[in-house]
Design a protein around this motif. Structure first.
Motif, PDB file in Angstrom:
ATOM      1  N   TYR A 186       2.830  -3.928   6.232  1.00 43.84           N
ATOM      2  CA  TYR A 186       1.938  -2.812   5.929  1.00 43.84           C
ATOM      3  C   TYR A 186       1.625  -2.819   4.433  1.00 43.84           C
ATOM      4  O   TYR A 186       2.407  -3.337   3.625  1.00 43.84           O
ATOM      5  CB  TYR A 186       2.594  -1.468   6.270  1.00 43.84           C
ATOM      6  CG  TYR A 186       2.884  -1.267   7.735  1.00 43.84           C
ATOM      7  CD1 TYR A 186       1.942  -0.707   8.590  1.00 43.84           C
ATOM      8  CD2 TYR A 186       4.117  -1.631   8.267  1.00 43.84           C
ATOM      9  CE1 TYR A 186       2.205  -0.513   9.937  1.00 43.84           C
ATOM     10  CE2 TYR A 186       4.401  -1.439   9.610  1.00 43.84           C
ATOM     11  CZ  TYR A 186       3.441  -0.888  10.437  1.00 43.84           C
ATOM     12  OH  TYR A 186       3.718  -0.704  11.769  1.00 43.84           O
ATOM     13  N   THR A 187       0.498  -2.216   4.070  1.00 38.13           N
ATOM     14  CA  THR A 187       0.171  -1.986   2.674  1.00 38.13           C
ATOM     15  C   THR A 187       0.139  -0.488   2.445  1.00 38.13           C
ATOM     16  O   THR A 187      -0.589   0.243   3.131  1.00 38.13           O
ATOM     17  CB  THR A 187      -1.195  -2.600   2.298  1.00 38.13           C
ATOM     18  OG1 THR A 187      -1.142  -4.021   2.517  1.00 38.13           O
ATOM     19  CG2 THR A 187      -1.523  -2.333   0.841  1.00 38.13           C
ATOM     20  N   CYS A 188       0.934  -0.023   1.519  1.00 39.10           N
ATOM     21  CA  CYS A 188       1.059   1.413   1.276  1.00 39.10           C
ATOM     22  C   CYS A 188      -0.227   1.971   0.657  1.00 39.10           C
ATOM     23  O   CYS A 188      -0.700   1.459  -0.359  1.00 39.10           O
ATOM     24  CB  CYS A 188       2.239   1.688   0.339  1.00 39.10           C
ATOM     25  SG  CYS A 188       2.448   3.448  -0.034  1.00 39.10           S
ATOM     26  N   PRO A 189      -0.803   3.030   1.250  1.00 41.25           N
ATOM     27  CA  PRO A 189      -2.024   3.626   0.699  1.00 41.25           C
ATOM     28  C   PRO A 189      -1.767   4.457  -0.558  1.00 41.25           C
ATOM     29  O   PRO A 189      -2.707   4.877  -1.221  1.00 41.25           O
ATOM     30  CB  PRO A 189      -2.519   4.515   1.851  1.00 41.25           C
ATOM     31  CG  PRO A 189      -1.287   4.867   2.601  1.00 41.25           C
ATOM     32  CD  PRO A 189      -0.396   3.663   2.512  1.00 41.25           C
ATOM     33  N   ILE A 190      -0.499   4.654  -0.913  1.00 40.34           N
ATOM     34  CA  ILE A 190      -0.155   5.416  -2.110  1.00 40.34           C
ATOM     35  C   ILE A 190       0.025   4.486  -3.310  1.00 40.34           C
ATOM     36  O   ILE A 190      -0.613   4.653  -4.340  1.00 40.34           O
ATOM     37  CB  ILE A 190       1.147   6.228  -1.901  1.00 40.34           C
ATOM     38  CG1 ILE A 190       0.975   7.236  -0.761  1.00 40.34           C
ATOM     39  CG2 ILE A 190       1.544   6.942  -3.202  1.00 40.34           C
ATOM     40  CD1 ILE A 190       0.044   8.378  -1.052  1.00 40.34           C
ATOM     41  N   CYS A 191       0.910   3.480  -3.164  1.00 38.04           N
ATOM     42  CA  CYS A 191       1.226   2.606  -4.303  1.00 38.04           C
ATOM     43  C   CYS A 191       0.650   1.198  -4.158  1.00 38.04           C
ATOM     44  O   CYS A 191       0.844   0.347  -5.035  1.00 38.04           O
ATOM     45  CB  CYS A 191       2.742   2.525  -4.505  1.00 38.04           C
ATOM     46  SG  CYS A 191       3.641   1.752  -3.127  1.00 38.04           S
ATOM     47  N   ASP A 192      -0.045   0.936  -3.046  1.00 40.62           N
ATOM     48  CA  ASP A 192      -0.718  -0.344  -2.807  1.00 40.62           C
ATOM     49  C   ASP A 192       0.259  -1.523  -2.733  1.00 40.62           C
ATOM     50  O   ASP A 192      -0.129  -2.672  -2.963  1.00 40.62           O
ATOM     51  CB  ASP A 192      -1.773  -0.604  -3.889  1.00 40.62           C
ATOM     52  CG  ASP A 192      -2.862  -1.555  -3.393  1.00 40.62           C
ATOM     53  OD1 ASP A 192      -3.214  -1.476  -2.201  1.00 40.62           O
ATOM     54  OD2 ASP A 192      -3.332  -2.392  -4.190  1.00 40.62           O
ATOM     55  N   THR A 193       1.520  -1.225  -2.418  1.00 39.83           N
ATOM     56  CA  THR A 193       2.533  -2.280  -2.304  1.00 39.83           C
ATOM     57  C   THR A 193       2.652  -2.732  -0.856  1.00 39.83           C
ATOM     58  O   THR A 193       2.604  -1.917   0.060  1.00 39.83           O
ATOM     59  CB  THR A 193       3.906  -1.772  -2.795  1.00 39.83           C
ATOM     60  OG1 THR A 193       3.781  -1.288  -4.127  1.00 39.83           O
ATOM     61  CG2 THR A 193       4.942  -2.885  -2.752  1.00 39.83           C
ATOM     62  N   PRO A 201       9.224   1.735   1.146  1.00 34.89           N
ATOM     63  CA  PRO A 201      10.493   1.768   0.400  1.00 34.89           C
ATOM     64  C   PRO A 201      10.308   1.812  -1.116  1.00 34.89           C
ATOM     65  O   PRO A 201      11.287   1.945  -1.855  1.00 34.89           O
ATOM     66  CB  PRO A 201      11.159   0.450   0.826  1.00 34.89           C
ATOM     67  CG  PRO A 201      10.017  -0.472   1.118  1.00 34.89           C
ATOM     68  CD  PRO A 201       8.946   0.396   1.717  1.00 34.89           C
ATOM     69  N   HIS A 202       9.071   1.719  -1.568  1.00 35.03           N
ATOM     70  CA  HIS A 202       8.808   1.696  -3.010  1.00 35.03           C
ATOM     71  C   HIS A 202       8.465   3.080  -3.571  1.00 35.03           C
ATOM     72  O   HIS A 202       8.909   3.430  -4.659  1.00 35.03           O
ATOM     73  CB  HIS A 202       7.668   0.720  -3.322  1.00 35.03           C
ATOM     74  CG  HIS A 202       7.931  -0.664  -2.847  1.00 35.03           C
ATOM     75  ND1 HIS A 202       8.774  -1.538  -3.502  1.00 35.03           N
ATOM     76  CD2 HIS A 202       7.487  -1.341  -1.747  1.00 35.03           C
ATOM     77  CE1 HIS A 202       8.838  -2.683  -2.848  1.00 35.03           C
ATOM     78  NE2 HIS A 202       8.067  -2.598  -1.774  1.00 35.03           N
ATOM     79  N   CYS A 203       7.683   3.865  -2.805  1.00 40.26           N
ATOM     80  CA  CYS A 203       7.247   5.161  -3.345  1.00 40.26           C
ATOM     81  C   CYS A 203       7.668   6.357  -2.490  1.00 40.26           C
ATOM     82  O   CYS A 203       7.485   7.507  -2.895  1.00 40.26           O
ATOM     83  CB  CYS A 203       5.731   5.178  -3.527  1.00 40.26           C
ATOM     84  SG  CYS A 203       4.796   5.207  -1.968  1.00 40.26           S
ATOM     85  N   GLY A 204       8.209   6.106  -1.282  1.00 42.14           N
ATOM     86  CA  GLY A 204       8.688   7.204  -0.456  1.00 42.14           C
ATOM     87  C   GLY A 204       7.660   7.830   0.452  1.00 42.14           C
ATOM     88  O   GLY A 204       7.954   8.811   1.147  1.00 42.14           O
ATOM     89  N   TYR A 205       6.455   7.278   0.472  1.00 41.94           N
ATOM     90  CA  TYR A 205       5.464   7.810   1.411  1.00 41.94           C
ATOM     91  C   TYR A 205       5.883   7.454   2.833  1.00 41.94           C
ATOM     92  O   TYR A 205       6.194   6.301   3.143  1.00 41.94           O
ATOM     93  CB  TYR A 205       4.078   7.238   1.107  1.00 41.94           C
ATOM     94  CG  TYR A 205       3.045   7.550   2.173  1.00 41.94           C
ATOM     95  CD1 TYR A 205       2.787   8.870   2.554  1.00 41.94           C
ATOM     96  CD2 TYR A 205       2.342   6.532   2.820  1.00 41.94           C
ATOM     97  CE1 TYR A 205       1.857   9.158   3.542  1.00 41.94           C
ATOM     98  CE2 TYR A 205       1.409   6.812   3.807  1.00 41.94           C
ATOM     99  CZ  TYR A 205       1.172   8.134   4.167  1.00 41.94           C
ATOM    100  OH  TYR A 205       0.255   8.425   5.152  1.00 41.94           O
ATOM    101  N   ALA A 206       5.914   8.451   3.707  1.00 41.51           N
ATOM    102  CA  ALA A 206       6.316   8.237   5.093  1.00 41.51           C
ATOM    103  C   ALA A 206       5.417   9.046   6.012  1.00 41.51           C
ATOM    104  O   ALA A 206       5.017  10.171   5.691  1.00 41.51           O
ATOM    105  CB  ALA A 206       7.778   8.654   5.294  1.00 41.51           C
ATOM    106  N   ALA A 207       5.094   8.451   7.167  1.00 40.68           N
ATOM    107  CA  ALA A 207       4.230   9.131   8.134  1.00 40.68           C
ATOM    108  C   ALA A 207       4.468   8.542   9.518  1.00 40.68           C
ATOM    109  O   ALA A 207       4.964   7.420   9.655  1.00 40.68           O
ATOM    110  CB  ALA A 207       2.761   8.974   7.749  1.00 40.68           C
ATOM    111  N   LEU A 208       4.112   9.310  10.531  1.00 39.85           N
ATOM    112  CA  LEU A 208       4.081   8.749  11.878  1.00 39.85           C
ATOM    113  C   LEU A 208       3.060   7.618  11.879  1.00 39.85           C
ATOM    114  O   LEU A 208       2.065   7.661  11.139  1.00 39.85           O
ATOM    115  CB  LEU A 208       3.676   9.822  12.892  1.00 39.85           C
ATOM    116  CG  LEU A 208       4.706  10.913  13.192  1.00 39.85           C
ATOM    117  CD1 LEU A 208       4.052  12.041  14.000  1.00 39.85           C
ATOM    118  CD2 LEU A 208       5.896  10.348  13.951  1.00 39.85           C
ATOM    119  N   SER A 209       3.277   6.618  12.704  1.00 41.42           N
ATOM    120  CA  SER A 209       2.419   5.438  12.700  1.00 41.42           C
ATOM    121  C   SER A 209       0.941   5.780  12.876  1.00 41.42           C
ATOM    122  O   SER A 209       0.079   5.156  12.251  1.00 41.42           O
ATOM    123  CB  SER A 209       2.861   4.455  13.787  1.00 41.42           C
ATOM    124  OG  SER A 209       2.874   5.078  15.059  1.00 41.42           O
TER     125      SER A 209
END
Length: 292
Positions: free
Chosen positions: A55-62, A101-109
């Motif tokens: 996945y690519t995080c929409p918050i930190c782009d990691t 795991p980098h910024c803590g953003y979490a959501a249901l899939s």
């Protein structure tokens, strides 16, 4: 007796006539042994259904990986009255949270990719700024790990000011997860009764919040809601309301389903079952009050 592949010398292929095992018996025996090992080991059986999805995080782009269940591999064996799905060898609910795991953003899939810029800003300021990753133990998620992920997801939803339906859905799935945890406790443990009671109490707390959220969403949001149509949401609310003896709410919504032109025959059958349970519970309550 000639081998299955005798006569291929005409094509220049020598020695092929000695092949007498076209199905690789050794491989089949190894596969059978592996299947037996999986059958006897619940952890191994669950592990076999998982893979690491990127996945690519929409918050930190990691970019990161998260464990998920292979589509079509888990066998559905039934559902609870409130529609909690139950699968053979794995509790799918443990793997429905995507957590960066980098910024803590979490959501249901189903919600992970859908964020507005203001919501991202709120999460960066209120979650990411102080987030510390939790070390993952083992190859599968324990119920404790999964529960922590759900609670972080609810915190994210509150912080980003998510719709009532999303927060209610998180609460509902957290309650389902807790129910699964209670069902999988070991009865031989010394503190079994205490732990079972604590989990049941926490499940009720999340279900009450799910009920409140869905009732609010039903008045202010449009359908489909969390992937559910109006009939399904009404059924879900009615079941949870009945659990907490809010019989007026449950009775009204069940009546709506039974009178609906869009409800499926299967859903109407389920609604009739709930109506019978409602009538029984109401009579029992009235009887208790009469004896008091």
């Amino acid at each position: 007796m000639a081998g299955l592949l005798s006569g291929l010398e005409a094509f220049g292929l020598k020695g092929m006539d000695k092949v007498d095992d076209i199905y690789d018996k050794a491989k089949k025996e190894e596969e059978a042994k592996r299947a037996e090992e999986i059958r006897k080991d619940p952890v191994l059986a669950e592990q076999e259904l998982l893979f690491e999805k990127s996945y690519t995080c929409p918050i930190c782009d990691t970019e990161f990986k998260s464990r998920t269940v292979r589509i079509g591999k888990a066998k559905l064996i039934g559902t609870d009255l409130d529609l909690r799905p139950k699968y053979e060898t794995v509790d799918m609910l443990k793997y429905d949270i995507i957590l960066c795991p980098h910024c803590g953003y979490a959501a249901l899939s189903r919600y992970f990719k859908f964020l507005t810029a203001p919501q991202a800003k709120l999460i960066k300021e209120n979650i990411s700024a102080s987030f510390k990753p939790m070390k993952e133990e083992g190859t599968i998620y324990s119920y404790e790990e999964a529960l922590a992920r759900y609670k972080l997801t609810l915190a994210n939803a509150i912080v980003k000011r998510a719709k009532a339906s999303e927060k209610a859905y998180i609460c509902l799935k957290t309650a389902w997860l807790l129910r699964g945890q209670g069902e999988n406790l070991k009865k031989e443990d010394a503190d079994y009764d205490k732990k079972k009671a604590e989990i049941a109490q926490e499940e009720d707390e999340f279900l009450r919040n799910a009920l409140e959220g869905f009732l609010s969403a039903r008045q202010a949001e449009s359908f489909p809601m969390c992937g559910m149509d109006e009939v399904t949401v009404d059924y879900l609310i009615s079941v949870i309301a009945m659990r907490f003896e809010q019989f007026d709410i449950s009775s009204r919504l069940i009546a709506n389903i039974l009178a609906s032109h869009t409800a499926s025959p299967r859903m109407k059958d389920k609604a009739r079952d709930i109506k019978e349970m409602l009538v029984k519970q109401i009579r029992e309550n009235q009887s208790k009050k009469g004896k008091a």
